[in-house]
Design a protein around this motif. Structure first.
Motif, PDB file in Angstrom:
ATOM      1  N   MET A 220       0.848  -1.212   0.000  1.00 25.12           N
ATOM      2  CA  MET A 220       0.000   0.000   0.000  1.00 25.12           C
ATOM      3  C   MET A 220       0.869   1.242   0.000  1.00 25.12           C
ATOM      4  O   MET A 220       1.818   1.346   0.750  1.00 25.12           O
ATOM      5  CB  MET A 220      -0.883   0.004   1.263  1.00 25.12           C
ATOM      6  CG  MET A 220      -1.803   1.198   1.397  1.00 25.12           C
ATOM      7  SD  MET A 220      -2.985   1.375   0.049  1.00 25.12           S
ATOM      8  CE  MET A 220      -3.861  -0.170   0.178  1.00 25.12           C
ATOM      9  N   ALA A 221       0.544   2.159  -0.885  1.00 23.71           N
ATOM     10  CA  ALA A 221       1.358   3.368  -1.000  1.00 23.71           C
ATOM     11  C   ALA A 221       1.213   4.239   0.237  1.00 23.71           C
ATOM     12  O   ALA A 221       0.187   4.218   0.920  1.00 23.71           O
ATOM     13  CB  ALA A 221       0.923   4.143  -2.234  1.00 23.71           C
TER      14      ALA A 221
ATOM     15  N   PRO B  30       0.615   7.622   2.341  1.00 16.63           N
ATOM     16  CA  PRO B  30      -0.193   8.812   2.102  1.00 16.63           C
ATOM     17  C   PRO B  30       0.683   9.924   1.535  1.00 16.63           C
ATOM     18  O   PRO B  30       1.778  10.168   2.029  1.00 16.63           O
ATOM     19  CB  PRO B  30      -0.701   9.178   3.498  1.00 16.63           C
ATOM     20  CG  PRO B  30      -0.620   7.923   4.275  1.00 16.63           C
ATOM     21  CD  PRO B  30       0.549   7.176   3.715  1.00 16.63           C
TER      22      PRO B  30
ATOM     23  N   TYR C  32       0.567   7.148  13.468  1.00 16.17           N
ATOM     24  CA  TYR C  32       1.323   6.129  12.742  1.00 16.17           C
ATOM     25  C   TYR C  32       2.829   6.436  12.745  1.00 16.17           C
ATOM     26  O   TYR C  32       3.658   5.520  12.825  1.00 16.17           O
ATOM     27  CB  TYR C  32       0.802   6.009  11.308  1.00 16.17           C
ATOM     28  CG  TYR C  32      -0.531   5.279  11.189  1.00 16.17           C
ATOM     29  CD1 TYR C  32      -1.242   4.867  12.308  1.00 16.17           C
ATOM     30  CD2 TYR C  32      -1.064   4.992   9.938  1.00 16.17           C
ATOM     31  CE1 TYR C  32      -2.458   4.210  12.196  1.00 16.17           C
ATOM     32  CE2 TYR C  32      -2.277   4.321   9.809  1.00 16.17           C
ATOM     33  CZ  TYR C  32      -2.975   3.944  10.947  1.00 16.17           C
ATOM     34  OH  TYR C  32      -4.177   3.275  10.826  1.00 16.17           O
ATOM     35  N   GLN C  33       3.167   7.685  12.626  1.00 12.28           N
ATOM     36  CA  GLN C  33       4.584   8.059  12.592  1.00 12.28           C
ATOM     37  C   GLN C  33       5.265   7.705  13.917  1.00 12.28           C
ATOM     38  O   GLN C  33       6.368   7.145  13.937  1.00 12.28           O
ATOM     39  CB  GLN C  33       4.703   9.562  12.315  1.00 12.28           C
ATOM     40  CG  GLN C  33       6.126  10.081  12.212  1.00 12.28           C
ATOM     41  CD  GLN C  33       6.875   9.452  11.036  1.00 12.28           C
ATOM     42  OE1 GLN C  33       6.321   9.344   9.928  1.00 12.28           O
ATOM     43  NE2 GLN C  33       8.111   9.008  11.269  1.00 12.28           N
TER      44      GLN C  33
ATOM     45  N   GLY D   2       4.063   2.731   6.472  1.00 10.76           N
ATOM     46  CA  GLY D   2       3.182   1.858   5.696  1.00 10.76           C
ATOM     47  C   GLY D   2       3.013   0.504   6.359  1.00 10.76           C
ATOM     48  O   GLY D   2       1.925  -0.087   6.317  1.00 10.76           O
TER      49      GLY D   2
ATOM     50  N   ARG E 225       0.623   0.890   9.262  1.00 10.39           N
ATOM     51  CA  ARG E 225      -0.739   0.989   8.710  1.00 10.39           C
ATOM     52  C   ARG E 225      -1.292  -0.407   8.408  1.00 10.39           C
ATOM     53  O   ARG E 225      -2.428  -0.738   8.762  1.00 10.39           O
ATOM     54  CB  ARG E 225      -0.644   1.815   7.432  1.00 10.39           C
ATOM     55  CG  ARG E 225      -1.926   2.250   6.792  1.00 10.39           C
ATOM     56  CD  ARG E 225      -1.537   3.086   5.583  1.00 10.39           C
ATOM     57  NE  ARG E 225      -2.626   3.847   5.041  1.00 10.39           N
ATOM     58  CZ  ARG E 225      -3.422   3.419   4.075  1.00 10.39           C
ATOM     59  NH1 ARG E 225      -3.259   2.212   3.578  1.00 10.39           N
ATOM     60  NH2 ARG E 225      -4.382   4.199   3.609  1.00 10.39           N
ATOM     61  N   SER E 226      -0.475  -1.210   7.765  1.00 12.87           N
ATOM     62  CA  SER E 226      -0.888  -2.550   7.384  1.00 12.87           C
ATOM     63  C   SER E 226      -1.092  -3.444   8.609  1.00 12.87           C
ATOM     64  O   SER E 226      -2.062  -4.209   8.688  1.00 12.87           O
ATOM     65  CB  SER E 226       0.174  -3.159   6.460  1.00 12.87           C
ATOM     66  OG  SER E 226      -0.131  -4.501   6.180  1.00 12.87           O
TER      67      SER E 226
END
Lengths: 209, 274
Positions: free
Chosen positions: A1-2, A4, A165-166, A177, A180-181
């Motif tokens: 997944m790319a 953001p 997330y960071q 990423g 996120r996943s």
């Protein structure tokens, strides 16, 4: 997944977007808002009335009033804060109508977002609700235990620590990423195990009623 | 088959970590995809359970909220129609739409109808106000609907139709009580001057709606019955002339077509008060 590529939409903006859509007559958007906050609003109402049916009635009234007043929502506070105040007002009116004492501690607007800290929800539970709450909690813990460690860590850092997330990526030393996943997969796994219980809860409730 | 990436985007959306463009796309999709909407809610609940914030809400709570909103919309067709007429382009446009003002006018008219038509006449009766003054007051309530638009008129006519039904269905006890209210009786016995004024309004081109045409016919057939119908009708006649007790009262103003700039909405003192 790319990754953001532009500014992320915050949870507040998510609500704002849903509000905008609801204003335009998008019933589904308001339904999502109801579902997002129904538990918190019912819990809030339950702080004022120690009767679950009344708490749900107050919450329902608050949502209906919010819907009717959507056009007056200016976005100066978050949608939830606005909804919180409506709920408190509805609860006050309800109590005044019943000539009951309004809990003073609940009338302050301070700490609107820190609702979870002083909820005394268990006292409003019926035995059935207490059982369901216990079962749901246990099922969630069991589902968490079966998750791979990296998925569990990522989810708990997000849900309990409130890290973005960071920050999670820095803590776990992995790309954003990946975070996120992992969070997505953790939710997906837990959802598979909780869904049957939630469906069963609906059946149980219908039978009890 | 939905792409799995949509659900991953959904997870990021819930955390406020999805970029605006994709968030908007996903929100549009959620609008017509029940599975995505349900998943969003369930994931929200997962977090609530983890944080100890989860409570047991009736499974049909959201449906009940939606049903109640739909039921209220059904009982307020004007509001529902107004919402449906809103463009899907801009939220701000909703506030700018003139229908809002008209809807507010209609609501104001209905409130005024209640106040001037039912409550005030009862109070004034006790203080000795004449029937013709009551009719004049009632006219002011009706004329508040003068700038009303079709939706507003719809609402006014609904109110009117209900009032008429209450008068015609005397056999029904509940309706009979409405028809027997003192204000109605006083208005029905209004003076001939008030009847003539009402008759003039009925003949006005501005009130040449099907409803008013029926009233004109009714007047011609039975002039004595006129006031009961006419005072209820929100007409597009001249601006109301609320009269406070006492001819010298400076707050008694009138509005006439020959006002400054030929604007019937510009107030000026009536002749007898200059």
């Amino acid at each position: 997944m790319a990754e953001p590529t532009s500014t992320p939409i915050s949870t507040t903006l998510l609500d704002d977007e849903l509000v905008k859509r609801a204003r335009r007559g998008d019933v589904r958007a308001f339904d999502i808002l109801v579902r997002r906050y129904q538990h918190r609003i019912v819990a809030l109402a339950a702080r004022h009335v120690r009767d679950w049916a009344q708490a749900e009635d107050i919450a329902q009234e608050a949502f209906v009033r919010a819907y009717r007043a959507l056009e007056s929502f200016r976005g100066e506070s978050s949608f939830y804060t606005w909804l919180y105040r409506i709920t408190v007002n509805v609860a006050k009116n309800h109590l005044q109508a019943q000539k009951r004492k309004v809990p003073l501690a609940d009338m302050s607007d301070d700490g609107l977002e820190a609702l979870s800290e002083d909820l005394a929800l268990q006292s409003a539970d019926t035995p059935e609700q207490a059982l369901v709450r216990q079962q749901t909690g246990e099922a969630l813990l069991a589902a968490l235990a079966t998750l791979p460690g990296e998925l569990r860590q990522a989810l708990l850092l997000r849900e309990l620590e409130g890290l973005d997330y960071q920050q999670i990526a820095e803590r776990l030393n992995c790309p954003v990423g990946t975070v996120r996943s992992r969070i997505f997969r953790a939710r997906e796994n837990i959802d598979e195990k909780l869904r049957p219980l939630l469906d069963g809860r609906a059946t149980t409730r219908a039978r009890v009623r | 088959m939905k792409s799995r990436s949509h659900f991953e985007d959904l997870s990021a959306l819930l955390d406020g970590e999805l970029d605006h463009e994709r968030a908007r796309f996903l929100l549009r999709r959620i609008g017509h995809d029940q599975a995505l909407a349900d998943t969003l809610v369930r994931w929200q609940q997962q977090g609530d359970v983890l944080r100890g914030e989860h409570v047991n809400v009736s499974p049909d709570f959201a449906e009940r909220v939606a049903a109640r909103i739909a039921a209220e919309d059904a009982t307020a067709p004007m509001q529902s129609a107004e919402r449906q007429m809103m463009p899907m382009t801009s939220a701000g446009a909703l506030r700018k739409r003139p229908w809002r003002g008209f809807a507010a006018g209609a609501l104001l008219a209905s409130c005024a109808y209640v106040v001037f038509g039912w409550i005030w006449p009862q109070q004034q009766s006790a203080s000795g106000v004449t029937a013709s003054e009551q009719v004049a007051q009632h006219e002011s309530a009706a004329a508040l609907a003068a700038p009303a638009t079709p939706p507003a008129m719809q609402l006014s006519k609904v109110i009117l139709a209900e009032a008429k039904d209450a008068e015609t269905r005397d056999a029904e006890p509940a309706v009979a009580r409405v028809a027997q209210r003192p204000a109605r009786s006083r208005i029905a016995s209004a003076t001939s001057d008030a009847q003539a004024a009402a008759r003039a309004r009925a003949a006005s081109p501005l009130t040449d709606t099907p409803a008013s045409a029926q009233q004109v016919a009714a007047v011609q057939e039975n002039p004595g019955q006129l006031p009961r119908l006419m005072v209820d009708e929100p007409t597009s006649s001249q601006w109301p002339q609320p009269r406070l007790p006492g001819n010298g009262n400076p707050f008694n103003v009138s509005h006439r077509p020959d006002s400054i700039g030929n604007d019937p909405f510009r107030p000026h003192l009536s002749v007898d008060e200059r």
